[in-house]
Enzyme design. Structure first.
Site, PDB file in Angstrom:
ATOM      1  N   GLN A 102       0.655  -1.210  -0.094  1.00 35.35           N
ATOM      2  CA  GLN A 102      -0.012  -0.102  -0.056  1.00 35.35           C
ATOM      3  C   GLN A 102       0.970   1.363   0.088  1.00 35.35           C
ATOM      4  O   GLN A 102       1.880   1.242   0.088  1.00 35.35           O
ATOM      5  CB  GLN A 102      -1.121   0.229   1.210  1.00 35.35           C
ATOM      6  CG  GLN A 102      -0.294   0.018   2.573  1.00 35.35           C
ATOM      7  CD  GLN A 102      -1.223  -0.365   3.591  1.00 35.35           C
ATOM      8  OE1 GLN A 102      -1.279   0.345   4.794  1.00 35.35           O
ATOM      9  NE2 GLN A 102      -1.810  -1.502   3.698  1.00 35.35           N
ATOM     10  N   HIS A 104       0.233   5.875   0.905  1.00 38.85           N
ATOM     11  CA  HIS A 104      -0.433   6.786   1.642  1.00 38.85           C
ATOM     12  C   HIS A 104      -0.409   8.106   0.701  1.00 38.85           C
ATOM     13  O   HIS A 104       0.693   8.523   0.407  1.00 38.85           O
ATOM     14  CB  HIS A 104      -0.324   6.917   3.022  1.00 38.85           C
ATOM     15  CG  HIS A 104      -0.649   5.870   4.036  1.00 38.85           C
ATOM     16  ND1 HIS A 104      -1.796   4.950   3.707  1.00 38.85           N
ATOM     17  CD2 HIS A 104       0.044   5.064   4.799  1.00 38.85           C
ATOM     18  CE1 HIS A 104      -1.463   3.970   4.536  1.00 38.85           C
ATOM     19  NE2 HIS A 104      -0.269   4.105   5.175  1.00 38.85           N
ATOM     20  N   GLU A 121       3.654   8.416   8.316  1.00 36.63           N
ATOM     21  CA  GLU A 121       3.470   7.456   9.590  1.00 36.63           C
ATOM     22  C   GLU A 121       5.022   6.975  10.095  1.00 36.63           C
ATOM     23  O   GLU A 121       6.013   7.060   9.419  1.00 36.63           O
ATOM     24  CB  GLU A 121       2.573   6.113   9.375  1.00 36.63           C
ATOM     25  CG  GLU A 121       3.073   5.260   8.228  1.00 36.63           C
ATOM     26  CD  GLU A 121       2.091   4.397   8.064  1.00 36.63           C
ATOM     27  OE1 GLU A 121       0.699   4.578   8.417  1.00 36.63           O
ATOM     28  OE2 GLU A 121       2.193   3.287   7.610  1.00 36.63           O
ATOM     29  N   HIS A 179       4.716   0.355   1.073  1.00 36.80           N
ATOM     30  CA  HIS A 179       5.287  -0.470   2.545  1.00 36.80           C
ATOM     31  C   HIS A 179       4.177  -1.331   2.490  1.00 36.80           C
ATOM     32  O   HIS A 179       3.020  -1.412   2.097  1.00 36.80           O
ATOM     33  CB  HIS A 179       5.137   0.533   3.487  1.00 36.80           C
ATOM     34  CG  HIS A 179       3.845   1.393   3.831  1.00 36.80           C
ATOM     35  ND1 HIS A 179       3.419   2.403   3.001  1.00 36.80           N
ATOM     36  CD2 HIS A 179       2.993   0.891   4.511  1.00 36.80           C
ATOM     37  CE1 HIS A 179       2.373   2.686   3.524  1.00 36.80           C
ATOM     38  NE2 HIS A 179       2.141   1.864   4.527  1.00 36.80           N
ATOM     39  N   ARG A 199      -4.483   0.736  -1.457  1.00 44.57           N
ATOM     40  CA  ARG A 199      -4.201  -0.616  -1.481  1.00 44.57           C
ATOM     41  C   ARG A 199      -3.773  -1.070  -2.932  1.00 44.57           C
ATOM     42  O   ARG A 199      -4.547  -0.945  -3.981  1.00 44.57           O
ATOM     43  CB  ARG A 199      -5.194  -1.415  -1.246  1.00 44.57           C
ATOM     44  CG  ARG A 199      -4.990  -2.890  -0.807  1.00 44.57           C
ATOM     45  CD  ARG A 199      -6.199  -3.609  -0.230  1.00 44.57           C
ATOM     46  NE  ARG A 199      -6.879  -3.237   0.924  1.00 44.57           N
ATOM     47  CZ  ARG A 199      -7.948  -2.865   1.143  1.00 44.57           C
ATOM     48  NH1 ARG A 199      -8.793  -2.892   0.311  1.00 44.57           N
ATOM     49  NH2 ARG A 199      -8.401  -2.111   2.192  1.00 44.57           N
TER      50      ARG A 199
END
Length: 346
Positions: A102, A104, A121, A179, A199
């Site tokens: 996936q 972001h 993150e 990642h 995804r």
């Protein structure tokens, strides 16, 4: 208005197809057959909001408190930047099976497409089975065309950087980095307050409803950072009774605290709330002063002392950011992640 004080939260567990049975015991809950993959520790994401469990504010949602208290909870600089939105999301993740490959989006793409924050993150590995690994970044430069072809033929993992991990390993995953956390790993995750995930590849497995989960191959194509980087892992040196910086970004700062004695923290200068994630052991957080915040707790009140145990998290309002962290076990070490917004250096 009730006075503010360090806040503990009710359990907020999420069942997913790749989850396992480790988070409930870690949080001191009875084990069962539910496949819990995530514990949303501190969250204001709609539908998955944290609910206070201690003191006079018990039963209140975090988003309600942010709207009511604003800068008294967040800090003036944080409130000016984010308004009435809590800017981070804290989780524990138990990956018994591999998470999907996936990526972001960054703030710009997320705001244009979804009206929300992007998602950078970081991961702190709490536990890892022998030989466990995760993916972070590419092991060679690839083009958008090659990306699409490798997703189509199922070979995308061949160009991802694979990292074998052990407890204590840490990774920063900026928006745009492809990642996946793979099976046998439990992590503490600190991220921007966003639930937007593209995804890319899900191993052709069914979800909990028996159907293939939705992919976002085209949405991800323009969100991916295709560059190759020299190092994807956070390098740091462990130190007892001294804060160790893991990552410092405009979105959040994360430090590791390993303490075996009372440890004083005074973080008013950052003008930010502070979150503690208890990785190991337990401790009390004892508020010393409230920096003149009229609605902060006052010394001597019961809520000034909060007991934080392994597998749980605590939110310290900005006005309470002068306190001692005191290990509850005199002969052991308590390990915490300390999270705040650095409004001084960014």
């Amino acid at each position: 208005m009730q006075p503010l004080y360090p806040l503990l939260f009710e359990n907020n567990l999420r069942t997913v197809v790749w989850g396992g049975h480790n988070l409930k015991p870690i949080k001191g809950l009875p084990a069962d057959d539910e496949c819990v993959g995530e514990s949303w520790e501190v969250s204001a994401v709609p539908g998955w909001e944290s609910v206070v469990k201690n003191g006079p504010l018990a039963g209140r949602k975090l988003s309600e408190l942010v709207a009511e208290y604003g800068e008294l909870l967040l800090g003036t600089s944080v409130a000016d930047k984010y308004g009435n939105e809590f800017p981070i999301l804290v989780k524990f993740i138990d990956a018994v099976r591999d998470l999907s490959i996936q990526v972001h989006p960054n703030d710009e793409i997320a705001k244009a497409r979804h009206g929300c924050f992007g998602k950078s993150e970081m991961w702190y590995v709490v536990k890892a089975a022998p030989g466990a690994f995760l993916y972070s970044g590419f092991n060679q430069p690839i083009s958008k065309y090659e990306y699409e072809k490798r997703v189509e033929d199922g070979s995308i993992c061949e160009v991802l950087q694979r990292h074998e991990v052990k407890a204590g390993d840490s990774f920063y995953i900026p928006s745009g980095r492809v990642h996946a956390i793979c099976g046998g790993i439990i992590v503490a995750e600190i991220q921007q307050s966003s639930d937007i995930t593209y995804r890319i590849f899900d191993y052709n497995r069914p979800g909990l409803d028996g159907k293939l989960r939705q992919l976002h191959v085209q949405e991800a194509k323009d969100a991916i950072d295709y560059k190759l980087y020299d190092n994807y892992k956070i390098d740091y040196e462990r130190k007892l009774n001294k804060p160790v910086s893991l990552v410092e970004t405009p979105f959040f700062v994360v430090k590791l605290l390993e303490v075996d004695r009372a440890f004083h923290r005074k973080l008013y200068k950052y003008d930010s709330f502070v979150v503690y994630v208890c990785i190991e052991g337990d401790c009390t957080i004892n508020v010393k002063s409230t920096n003149g915040f009229g609605r902060g707790v006052m010394p001597g009140e019961e809520e000034c002392v909060v007991h934080l145990v392994e597998g749980n998290s605590c939110l310290v309002p900005v006005g309470c950011a002068d306190y001692d962290v005191v290990p509850a076990n005199e002969n052991g070490v308590t390990k915490l992640l300390e999270v705040y917004i650095d409004n001084k250096n960014f």
